[in-house]
Scaffold this motif. Structure first.
Motif, mmCIF file in Angstrom:
data_model
loop_
_atom_site.group_PDB
_atom_site.id
_atom_site.type_symbol
_atom_site.label_atom_id
_atom_site.label_comp_id
_atom_site.label_asym_id
_atom_site.label_seq_id
_atom_site.Cartn_x
_atom_site.Cartn_y
_atom_site.Cartn_z
ATOM 1 N N ASP A 32 -0.645 10.807 -13.213
ATOM 2 C CA ASP A 32 -2.313 11.249 -14.227
ATOM 3 C C ASP A 32 -2.777 11.815 -13.302
ATOM 4 O OD1 ASP A 32 -0.013 9.849 -16.563
ATOM 5 O OD2 ASP A 32 -1.716 8.520 -16.171
ATOM 6 N N ALA A 33 -3.184 11.394 -12.504
ATOM 7 C CA ALA A 33 -4.383 11.060 -10.846
ATOM 8 C C ALA A 33 -4.075 12.379 -10.244
ATOM 9 C CB ALA A 33 -4.591 9.771 -10.371
ATOM 10 N N ALA A 34 -3.391 12.655 -9.402
ATOM 11 C CA ALA A 34 -2.915 13.554 -9.113
ATOM 12 C C ALA A 34 -1.810 15.074 -9.644
ATOM 13 C CB ALA A 34 -1.660 12.823 -7.531
ATOM 14 N N LYS A 35 -1.177 14.768 -10.826
ATOM 15 C CA LYS A 35 -0.438 15.372 -11.553
ATOM 16 C C LYS A 35 -0.067 16.584 -10.221
ATOM 17 C CE LYS A 35 -3.686 15.507 -14.914
ATOM 18 N NZ LYS A 35 -3.884 14.433 -15.571
ATOM 19 N N PRO A 36 1.252 16.242 -9.953
ATOM 20 C CA PRO A 36 1.948 16.463 -8.706
ATOM 21 C C PRO A 36 3.120 17.347 -9.489
ATOM 22 C CG PRO A 36 2.913 14.351 -9.049
ATOM 23 C CD PRO A 36 1.590 14.392 -9.902
ATOM 24 N N GLU A 37 3.683 18.343 -8.893
ATOM 25 C CA GLU A 37 3.991 19.135 -9.589
ATOM 26 C C GLU A 37 5.497 18.864 -8.873
ATOM 27 O OE1 GLU A 37 4.350 22.469 -5.738
ATOM 28 O OE2 GLU A 37 3.041 22.442 -6.561
ATOM 29 N N ALA A 38 6.164 18.409 -8.647
ATOM 30 C CA ALA A 38 7.428 17.571 -7.942
ATOM 31 C C ALA A 38 7.009 15.945 -8.405
ATOM 32 C CB ALA A 38 8.086 18.173 -6.984
ATOM 33 N N ALA A 39 7.781 15.364 -8.482
ATOM 34 C CA ALA A 39 8.320 13.713 -7.978
ATOM 35 C C ALA A 39 9.922 13.273 -8.186
ATOM 36 C CB ALA A 39 7.719 13.259 -8.835
ATOM 37 N N PHE A 40 10.176 12.803 -6.723
ATOM 38 C CA PHE A 40 11.619 12.282 -6.532
ATOM 39 C C PHE A 40 11.652 11.424 -5.866
ATOM 40 C CE2 PHE A 40 11.074 17.089 -4.988
ATOM 41 C CZ PHE A 40 11.985 17.682 -6.106
ATOM 42 N N PHE A 41 12.130 10.298 -5.964
ATOM 43 C CA PHE A 41 12.466 8.948 -6.266
ATOM 44 C C PHE A 41 13.994 8.627 -4.944
ATOM 45 C CE2 PHE A 41 9.879 9.876 -9.372
ATOM 46 C CZ PHE A 41 8.397 9.379 -9.084
ATOM 47 N N HIS A 42 13.874 8.066 -4.283
ATOM 48 C CA HIS A 42 14.663 7.435 -3.583
ATOM 49 C C HIS A 42 15.041 6.219 -2.843
ATOM 50 C CE1 HIS A 42 12.319 9.179 -0.622
ATOM 51 N NE2 HIS A 42 12.505 8.926 0.338
ATOM 52 N N LEU A 43 16.252 6.553 -2.174
ATOM 53 C CA LEU A 43 15.823 4.487 -1.170
ATOM 54 C C LEU A 43 15.868 5.843 0.265
ATOM 55 C CD1 LEU A 43 19.071 2.970 -2.573
ATOM 56 C CD2 LEU A 43 17.001 2.448 -2.814
ATOM 57 N N LYS A 44 15.672 4.855 1.401
ATOM 58 C CA LYS A 44 14.645 4.811 2.342
ATOM 59 C C LYS A 44 14.884 3.377 2.663
ATOM 60 C CE LYS A 44 11.748 7.712 5.877
ATOM 61 N NZ LYS A 44 11.070 9.206 6.421
ATOM 62 N N GLU A 45 15.802 3.786 4.376
ATOM 63 C CA GLU A 45 15.479 2.244 5.347
ATOM 64 C C GLU A 45 16.131 1.312 4.176
ATOM 65 O OE1 GLU A 45 12.017 2.342 7.578
ATOM 66 O OE2 GLU A 45 12.634 4.442 8.675
ATOM 67 N N GLY A 46 16.478 1.353 3.529
ATOM 68 C CA GLY A 46 17.366 -0.109 2.468
ATOM 69 C C GLY A 46 15.900 -0.153 1.503
ATOM 70 N N LYS A 47 14.520 1.077 1.376
ATOM 71 C CA LYS A 47 13.715 0.373 0.319
ATOM 72 C C LYS A 47 13.333 1.481 -0.203
ATOM 73 C CE LYS A 47 11.623 -1.669 4.849
ATOM 74 N NZ LYS A 47 10.949 -1.478 5.716
ATOM 75 N N ARG A 48 13.253 0.788 -1.553
ATOM 76 C CA ARG A 48 12.417 2.111 -2.368
ATOM 77 C C ARG A 48 11.046 3.193 -2.201
ATOM 78 N NH1 ARG A 48 12.117 -3.157 -5.484
ATOM 79 N NH2 ARG A 48 14.210 -3.131 -6.537
ATOM 80 N N ALA A 49 12.301 4.141 -2.483
ATOM 81 C CA ALA A 49 10.612 5.498 -1.644
ATOM 82 C C ALA A 49 10.388 6.735 -2.346
ATOM 83 C CB ALA A 49 11.489 5.835 -0.240
ATOM 84 N N ALA A 50 9.267 7.077 -2.388
ATOM 85 C CA ALA A 50 8.893 8.079 -3.135
ATOM 86 C C ALA A 50 8.286 9.563 -2.516
ATOM 87 C CB ALA A 50 7.776 8.107 -4.393
#
Length: 92
Positions: A32-50
């Motif tokens: 809501d604040a940053a209004k990103p043009e893209a957002a991706f969610f994935h795993l990195k080093e076995g952790k949640r990442a975005a």
């Protein structure tokens, strides 16, 4: 300036944040604040990442964007200025 923000969330804190819905709230506040043009969610080093790509002209707003993830999720955050292909080609 276009920025790439990478967020890495520790497993234990992420599990708790999913259970108590604070992860969804933190992500939604940022969206809501940053209004990103893209957002991706994935795993990195076995952790949640975005990864988020967004425009921000006021440096002081970066603190607010960071704090949402620091306070709610104990996240590690990296922010890097970035160019799209057309912007890069102007300078080559």
């Amino acid at each position: 300036m276009r920025l790439l923000m990478e967020v890495l969330i520790p497993v234990a804190r992420g599990n708790a944040a999913v259970a108590d819905k604070s992860m969804s709230a933190a992500i939604n506040r940022f969206i809501d604040a940053a209004k990103p043009e893209a957002a991706f969610f994935h795993l990195k080093e076995g952790k949640r990442a975005a990864i988020f790509i967004f425009e921000e002209m006021k440096q002081d707003k970066l603190m607010a964007h960071n704090e949402a993830f620091f306070a709610a999720l104990d996240a590690e955050i990296w922010i890097t200025p970035t160019l799209n292909l057309a912007e890069l080609q102007k300078h080559l």
